[in-house]
Design a protein around this motif. Structure first.
Motif, short mmCIF file in Angstrom:
data_model
loop_
_atom_site.label_atom_id
_atom_site.label_comp_id
_atom_site.label_asym_id
_atom_site.label_seq_id
_atom_site.Cartn_x
_atom_site.Cartn_y
_atom_site.Cartn_z
N LEU A 87 0.84 -1.19 0.00
CA LEU A 87 0.00 0.00 0.00
C LEU A 87 0.87 1.24 0.00
CD1 LEU A 87 -2.83 1.36 0.33
CD2 LEU A 87 -2.46 1.21 2.80
N VAL A 88 0.53 2.20 -0.85
CA VAL A 88 1.17 3.50 -0.87
C VAL A 88 0.13 4.54 -0.47
CG1 VAL A 88 2.30 5.26 -2.28
CG2 VAL A 88 2.81 2.84 -2.68
N VAL A 89 0.46 5.35 0.51
CA VAL A 89 -0.42 6.41 0.98
C VAL A 89 0.25 7.74 0.66
CG1 VAL A 89 -1.58 7.41 2.99
CG2 VAL A 89 -1.22 4.93 2.87
N ASP A 90 -0.44 8.60 -0.08
CA ASP A 90 0.08 9.92 -0.40
C ASP A 90 -0.54 10.91 0.57
OD1 ASP A 90 0.97 12.32 -1.42
OD2 ASP A 90 -0.02 12.12 -3.36
N GLY A 91 0.25 11.36 1.53
CA GLY A 91 -0.22 12.30 2.54
C GLY A 91 -0.03 13.74 2.15
N GLY A 92 0.51 13.99 0.95
CA GLY A 92 0.71 15.36 0.49
C GLY A 92 -0.57 15.91 -0.11
N ASN A 93 -0.45 17.01 -0.78
CA ASN A 93 -1.62 17.68 -1.34
C ASN A 93 -1.61 17.59 -2.86
OD1 ASN A 93 -2.90 18.56 1.08
ND2 ASN A 93 -1.18 19.94 1.35
N SER A 94 -1.61 16.36 -3.36
CA SER A 94 -1.61 16.14 -4.79
C SER A 94 -2.98 16.48 -5.40
CB SER A 94 -1.30 14.67 -5.10
OG SER A 94 0.02 14.35 -4.73
N PHE A 95 -2.95 16.93 -6.64
CA PHE A 95 -4.17 17.17 -7.40
C PHE A 95 -4.86 15.83 -7.60
CE2 PHE A 95 -6.22 17.89 -11.65
CZ PHE A 95 -7.20 18.77 -11.19
N TYR A 96 -6.17 15.79 -7.40
CA TYR A 96 -6.88 14.52 -7.40
C TYR A 96 -6.75 13.75 -8.71
CZ TYR A 96 -10.94 16.22 -10.06
OH TYR A 96 -11.77 16.71 -11.03
N ARG A 97 -6.67 14.44 -9.83
CA ARG A 97 -6.52 13.74 -11.11
C ARG A 97 -5.18 13.01 -11.16
NH1 ARG A 97 -11.38 13.38 -13.41
NH2 ARG A 97 -12.29 15.36 -14.00
N GLU A 98 -4.14 13.62 -10.59
CA GLU A 98 -2.83 12.95 -10.52
C GLU A 98 -2.91 11.73 -9.61
OE1 GLU A 98 0.13 13.72 -12.22
OE2 GLU A 98 -1.34 14.89 -13.34
N SER A 99 -3.64 11.86 -8.52
CA SER A 99 -3.81 10.72 -7.61
C SER A 99 -4.57 9.59 -8.30
CB SER A 99 -4.55 11.15 -6.35
OG SER A 99 -3.75 12.04 -5.61
N GLN A 100 -5.59 9.94 -9.08
CA GLN A 100 -6.33 8.91 -9.81
C GLN A 100 -5.40 8.17 -10.78
OE1 GLN A 100 -9.45 11.40 -11.42
NE2 GLN A 100 -10.89 10.78 -9.82
N ARG A 101 -4.58 8.93 -11.49
CA ARG A 101 -3.64 8.33 -12.44
C ARG A 101 -2.67 7.40 -11.72
NH1 ARG A 101 1.38 9.53 -13.33
NH2 ARG A 101 1.27 11.60 -12.37
N ARG A 102 -2.12 7.87 -10.61
CA ARG A 102 -1.17 7.05 -9.85
C ARG A 102 -1.85 5.80 -9.30
NH1 ARG A 102 0.37 12.65 -7.39
NH2 ARG A 102 2.05 13.25 -8.81
#
Length: 127
Positions: A87-102
């Motif tokens: 599991l990878v958890v991104d605790g930063g403030n990434s743009f949601y579309r980038e998070s969806q792609r990742r």
């Protein structure tokens, strides 16, 4: 054991809180000064992403506290150490579309991804 990547102000504060609540955490930051600050606070520190991954048991959980612009490069560096069910958890403030792609890219490898933008600053560290 949780692997925390990013030992800056927010990451170090989170590591201290987790450790204070008996959650085992090992941190990594490429900045040697950040590593030294974490060690001074009693945080266990890995010397590299490979070392960090080697200290975790499967399935591994990596929590990223890095700037949004650094997430892709961190994920590239982590790629050799990720296995299905990790599991990878991104605790930063990434743009949601980038998070969806990742998330979609990691899902193809059987790796989970959660975007949980953390904020709160110094108040958040106390409260």
């Amino acid at each position: 054991m949780l692997g925390l990547i990013g030992l800056g102000r927010m990451g170090l504060s989170m590591a201290k809180r987790w450790r204070a609540r008996s959650l085992p955490v090992v941190g990594y930051d490429p900045d040697l000064e950040a590593q030294a600050r974490a060690r001074k606070e009693g945080i266990r520190v890995a010397s590299s992403l490979a070392d960090l991954a080697g200290q975790l048991t499967s399935p591994k959980t990596f929590w990223l506290m890095v700037p949004a612009g650094a997430v892709d490069s961190v994920l590239e560096g982590l790629a050799p150490y990720l296995s299905p069910e990790d599991l990878v958890v991104d605790g930063g403030n990434s743009f949601y579309r980038e998070s969806q792609r990742r998330g979609e890219a990691l899902a193809q490898k059987g790796v989970g991804f959660v975007d949980v933008g953390v904020s709160g600053g110094l108040w958040g560290a106390k409260e």
